[in-house]
Design a protein around this motif. Sequence first.
Motif, PDB file in Angstrom:
ATOM      1  N   ARG A  31       0.278  52.981  22.642  1.00  0.00           N
ATOM      2  CA  ARG A  31       1.289  52.054  22.133  1.00  0.00           C
ATOM      3  C   ARG A  31       0.962  51.584  20.714  1.00  0.00           C
ATOM      4  O   ARG A  31       1.846  51.454  19.881  1.00  0.00           O
ATOM      5  CB  ARG A  31       1.396  50.841  23.062  1.00  0.00           C
ATOM      6  CG  ARG A  31       2.485  49.855  22.635  1.00  0.00           C
ATOM      7  CD  ARG A  31       2.543  48.657  23.542  1.00  0.00           C
ATOM      8  NE  ARG A  31       2.840  49.079  24.907  1.00  0.00           N
ATOM      9  CZ  ARG A  31       2.700  48.292  25.968  1.00  0.00           C
ATOM     10  NH1 ARG A  31       2.266  47.056  25.815  1.00  0.00           N
ATOM     11  NH2 ARG A  31       2.988  48.717  27.167  1.00  0.00           N
ATOM     12  N   PHE A  32      -0.335  51.346  20.443  1.00  0.00           N
ATOM     13  CA  PHE A  32      -0.733  50.811  19.148  1.00  0.00           C
ATOM     14  C   PHE A  32      -1.354  51.862  18.226  1.00  0.00           C
ATOM     15  O   PHE A  32      -1.886  51.528  17.182  1.00  0.00           O
ATOM     16  CB  PHE A  32      -1.715  49.648  19.330  1.00  0.00           C
ATOM     17  CG  PHE A  32      -1.098  48.490  20.058  1.00  0.00           C
ATOM     18  CD1 PHE A  32      -0.055  47.769  19.504  1.00  0.00           C
ATOM     19  CD2 PHE A  32      -1.554  48.127  21.318  1.00  0.00           C
ATOM     20  CE1 PHE A  32       0.513  46.696  20.167  1.00  0.00           C
ATOM     21  CE2 PHE A  32      -0.995  47.057  21.992  1.00  0.00           C
ATOM     22  CZ  PHE A  32       0.043  46.352  21.422  1.00  0.00           C
ATOM     23  N   GLY A  33      -1.318  53.137  18.624  1.00  0.00           N
ATOM     24  CA  GLY A  33      -1.811  54.210  17.771  1.00  0.00           C
ATOM     25  C   GLY A  33      -3.312  54.242  17.597  1.00  0.00           C
ATOM     26  O   GLY A  33      -3.804  54.612  16.533  1.00  0.00           O
ATOM     27  N   GLN A  34      -4.044  53.881  18.634  1.00  0.00           N
ATOM     28  CA  GLN A  34      -5.502  53.888  18.567  1.00  0.00           C
ATOM     29  C   GLN A  34      -6.051  55.018  19.438  1.00  0.00           C
ATOM     30  O   GLN A  34      -5.314  55.710  20.129  1.00  0.00           O
ATOM     31  CB  GLN A  34      -6.053  52.542  19.033  1.00  0.00           C
ATOM     32  CG  GLN A  34      -5.622  51.391  18.156  1.00  0.00           C
ATOM     33  CD  GLN A  34      -6.080  50.057  18.706  1.00  0.00           C
ATOM     34  OE1 GLN A  34      -6.517  49.960  19.841  1.00  0.00           O
ATOM     35  NE2 GLN A  34      -5.952  49.021  17.897  1.00  0.00           N
ATOM     36  N   SER A  35      -7.360  55.185  19.424  1.00  0.00           N
ATOM     37  CA  SER A  35      -8.005  56.245  20.196  1.00  0.00           C
ATOM     38  C   SER A  35      -8.104  55.843  21.676  1.00  0.00           C
ATOM     39  O   SER A  35      -8.576  54.750  21.992  1.00  0.00           O
ATOM     40  CB  SER A  35      -9.403  56.503  19.646  1.00  0.00           C
ATOM     41  OG  SER A  35     -10.073  57.440  20.449  1.00  0.00           O
ATOM     42  N   PRO A  36      -7.728  56.727  22.593  1.00  0.00           N
ATOM     43  CA  PRO A  36      -7.788  56.417  24.024  1.00  0.00           C
ATOM     44  C   PRO A  36      -9.106  56.812  24.698  1.00  0.00           C
ATOM     45  O   PRO A  36      -9.173  56.896  25.914  1.00  0.00           O
ATOM     46  CB  PRO A  36      -6.624  57.236  24.590  1.00  0.00           C
ATOM     47  CG  PRO A  36      -6.568  58.431  23.711  1.00  0.00           C
ATOM     48  CD  PRO A  36      -6.949  57.932  22.335  1.00  0.00           C
ATOM     49  N   VAL A  37     -10.154  57.035  23.921  1.00  0.00           N
ATOM     50  CA  VAL A  37     -11.412  57.543  24.476  1.00  0.00           C
ATOM     51  C   VAL A  37     -12.009  56.592  25.511  1.00  0.00           C
ATOM     52  O   VAL A  37     -12.495  57.028  26.558  1.00  0.00           O
ATOM     53  CB  VAL A  37     -12.425  57.828  23.346  1.00  0.00           C
ATOM     54  CG1 VAL A  37     -13.789  58.174  23.897  1.00  0.00           C
ATOM     55  CG2 VAL A  37     -11.913  58.934  22.455  1.00  0.00           C
ATOM     56  N   LEU A  38     -11.991  55.288  25.247  1.00  0.00           N
ATOM     57  CA  LEU A  38     -12.564  54.337  26.212  1.00  0.00           C
ATOM     58  C   LEU A  38     -11.821  54.388  27.548  1.00  0.00           C
ATOM     59  O   LEU A  38     -12.432  54.257  28.605  1.00  0.00           O
ATOM     60  CB  LEU A  38     -12.529  52.918  25.646  1.00  0.00           C
ATOM     61  CG  LEU A  38     -13.480  52.615  24.496  1.00  0.00           C
ATOM     62  CD1 LEU A  38     -13.266  51.196  24.009  1.00  0.00           C
ATOM     63  CD2 LEU A  38     -14.907  52.828  24.914  1.00  0.00           C
ATOM     64  N   GLY A  39     -10.523  54.572  27.496  1.00  0.00           N
ATOM     65  CA  GLY A  39      -9.746  54.679  28.728  1.00  0.00           C
ATOM     66  C   GLY A  39     -10.120  55.903  29.531  1.00  0.00           C
ATOM     67  O   GLY A  39     -10.262  55.847  30.757  1.00  0.00           O
ATOM     68  N   TYR A  40     -10.298  57.033  28.840  1.00  0.00           N
ATOM     69  CA  TYR A  40     -10.697  58.255  29.540  1.00  0.00           C
ATOM     70  C   TYR A  40     -12.095  58.118  30.141  1.00  0.00           C
ATOM     71  O   TYR A  40     -12.356  58.582  31.256  1.00  0.00           O
ATOM     72  CB  TYR A  40     -10.639  59.454  28.600  1.00  0.00           C
ATOM     73  CG  TYR A  40      -9.236  59.847  28.208  1.00  0.00           C
ATOM     74  CD1 TYR A  40      -8.248  60.041  29.165  1.00  0.00           C
ATOM     75  CD2 TYR A  40      -8.888  60.019  26.880  1.00  0.00           C
ATOM     76  CE1 TYR A  40      -6.962  60.390  28.806  1.00  0.00           C
ATOM     77  CE2 TYR A  40      -7.609  60.374  26.515  1.00  0.00           C
ATOM     78  CZ  TYR A  40      -6.652  60.563  27.489  1.00  0.00           C
ATOM     79  OH  TYR A  40      -5.372  60.913  27.125  1.00  0.00           O
ATOM     80  N   LEU A  41     -12.991  57.468  29.417  1.00  0.00           N
ATOM     81  CA  LEU A  41     -14.334  57.233  29.957  1.00  0.00           C
ATOM     82  C   LEU A  41     -14.289  56.321  31.179  1.00  0.00           C
ATOM     83  O   LEU A  41     -15.003  56.555  32.162  1.00  0.00           O
ATOM     84  CB  LEU A  41     -15.239  56.621  28.893  1.00  0.00           C
ATOM     85  CG  LEU A  41     -15.748  57.557  27.811  1.00  0.00           C
ATOM     86  CD1 LEU A  41     -16.499  56.774  26.753  1.00  0.00           C
ATOM     87  CD2 LEU A  41     -16.628  58.624  28.409  1.00  0.00           C
TER      88      LEU A  41
END
Length: 67
Positions: A31-41
């Motif tokens: 939604r805010f155009g940031q990296s989703p890496v923490l979510g995947y982790l």
Amino acid sequence: MWGVLGIILGLLCCGILGIVFGYLSIRDAKRFGQSPVLGYLAIAFGVLNIIGSGVLWAGGNYPLYND
């Protein structure tokens, strides 16, 4: 914020909450155009927690299961 909370909960105690917070983190990152890496982790650690708990429970070594 959701990603860090999901990683902590996914590693320590609650795999399902780790997955939920990981999904929220990915949703907010997109939604805010940031990296989703923490979510995947967070999702990965939540799944590993669930699998590890299942293996321990099936083997009879689950620490909270005293029968």
